[in-house]
Enzyme design. Structure first.
Site, short mmCIF file in Angstrom:
data_model
loop_
_atom_site.label_atom_id
_atom_site.label_comp_id
_atom_site.label_asym_id
_atom_site.label_seq_id
_atom_site.Cartn_x
_atom_site.Cartn_y
_atom_site.Cartn_z
N ILE A 13 0.83 -1.21 0.00
CA ILE A 13 0.00 0.00 0.00
C ILE A 13 0.87 1.26 0.00
CG2 ILE A 13 -0.35 0.29 2.52
CD1 ILE A 13 -2.95 0.73 -0.32
N SER A 35 12.48 1.09 6.68
CA SER A 35 12.09 -0.21 6.13
C SER A 35 13.13 -1.25 6.51
CB SER A 35 11.98 -0.11 4.61
OG SER A 35 11.90 -1.40 4.05
N ARG A 36 12.64 -2.45 6.82
CA ARG A 36 13.57 -3.52 7.17
C ARG A 36 14.18 -4.13 5.92
NH1 ARG A 36 9.38 -7.29 9.64
NH2 ARG A 36 8.69 -6.81 7.54
N LYS A 89 -5.35 2.05 7.75
CA LYS A 89 -6.46 1.29 8.34
C LYS A 89 -6.05 -0.19 8.45
CE LYS A 89 -8.09 -1.50 5.98
NZ LYS A 89 -7.91 -2.59 4.95
N ASP A 167 -9.94 -7.58 6.95
CA ASP A 167 -9.02 -6.56 6.42
C ASP A 167 -9.71 -5.80 5.28
OD1 ASP A 167 -6.07 -5.43 6.11
OD2 ASP A 167 -6.83 -5.95 4.12
#
Ligand code: NAP
Length: 307
Positions: A13, A35-36, A89, A167
């Site tokens: 997203i 970010s990993r 969300k 979701d």
């Protein structure tokens, strides 16, 4: 003033919607990514939120795009650092943690925005106005999509706190609670949970408006072929159908609105305004209904499901 923002969780997203929407929005710029696994282009990159907060002293806001299970800790960290926070969300994995975030944002004097992107779909505002002038007789929600198409490689979504079919389903609940001008209550729920998963693949919900009109919903992740994201409302003076996730509106069968998806740019304009006003926008109604379905729902085991 331009809001200097950092984004956490460079997943689907973030790439599909947040990066292009920020690019198009006046009053906000992306300066950093945490970010990993990935790197943002043209911004400072950090392995995690802590490093981003330490490295970017002039950051104004943090945008959280990770799965809901890890969002609370990150949101607390950002709010405690005095940053405005934009939550994807659903705003958290539980109602109590989002309540706690609201109190913290208030104490810190910063903006907290619990975004519900489906409320910004093209036809939702017109649907709300039309319904406000009528008496609702019934509502029927059909939210049927193919999880293999929309959520490949997302193990978190099947784990506890990942919401499963809620979701996408919570997007319908976010529209329902926007367009119906009175409280909606959960009466009963049936949750179909695959034998090898923690979260439901299907749900059948019975709800009601405060004045007693029935509200039925089916969420199903096993739909192949055409996908369905419909909310049908029967009233004392005509029928309404919101389809395409809220971007198409039919009144008594006649198309009134059919427009492309512009949800995320609208949400970023809202976020810029909220920060300018020093305001908080957190509506827990969709999350409460989802939580209530898990509270009162019958959990029915169903066939194991592999991606
Ligand atoms: P995703 O593709 O799995 O991306 C989530 C990202 O969060 C990961 O790429 C990872 O980014 C980061 N992350 C941090 N901790 C994680 C953990 N413990 N497990 C997995 N990822 C972790 O998911 P998504 O589809 O972008 O969804 C993220 C949120 O956006 C969800 O709440 C979802 O409901 C919402 N959303 C999704 C869509 C959609 O169409 N996909 C639409 C609207 C809203 P790094 O590798 O960068 O750390």
């Amino acid at each position: 003033m331009t809001i200097r923002a950092g984004l956490v969780g460079l997943g689907k997203i973030a790439r599909d919607q947040h990066l292009p929407a920020i690019e198009r929005t006046d009053g906000i710029e992306l300066v950093a990514v945490a970010s990993r696994n990935a790197q943002g282009d043209g911004v400072a990159n950090y392995p995690d939120l802590g490093a981003m907060l330490a490295g970017e002293s002039s950051l104004d806001a943090v945008i959280l795009c990770q799965p809901p299970q890890v969002r609370y800790h990150a949101a607390r960290q950002a709010l405690l650092a005095g940053k405005h926070v934009f939550l994807e969300k659903p705003p958290g994995a539980t109602v109590s943690e989002v309540d706690a975030l609201v109190s913290l944002a208030r104490a810190q004097g910063v903006t907290l925005y619990a975004s519900w992107h489906s409320r910004y779909a093209a036809a939702v505002a017109q649907a709300k106005t039309w319904i406000a002038e009528r008496r609702i007789e019934s509502v029927d929600i059909q939210w049927r999509e193919d999880v293999r198409h929309w959520h490949p490689g997302q193990p978190w979504i099947w784990e506890a706190g990942g919401f499963g079919v809620f979701d996408p389903g919570i997007n319908a609940l976010s529209m329902l609670t926007e367009i119906v001008p009175e409280p909606v209550t959960m009466l009963s729920a049936m949750l179909e949970v695959p034998a090898n998963r923690d979260a439901p693949i299907g749900a059948t919900l019975k709800m009601a408006t405060a004045s007693g009109a029935p509200v039925a919903a089916v969420f199903d992740w096993r739909q192949t072929g055409p996908q369905t994201w419909d909310i049908a409302v029967e009233t004392d003076r005509g029928s309404l159908l919101l389809s395409e996730g809220g971007n198409t509106l039919r009144l008594d069968g006649e198309v009134q609105v059919k427009a492309p998806d512009e949800e995320y740019p609208a949400m970023y304009r809202r976020f810029v305004d909220l920060v300018g006003d020093g305001a908080i926008d957190v509506d827990l109604a969709p999350l409460r209904l989802a939580a209530d379905a898990f509270l009162c729902g019958r959990h029915c085991p169903t066939a194991a499901f592999e991606d």
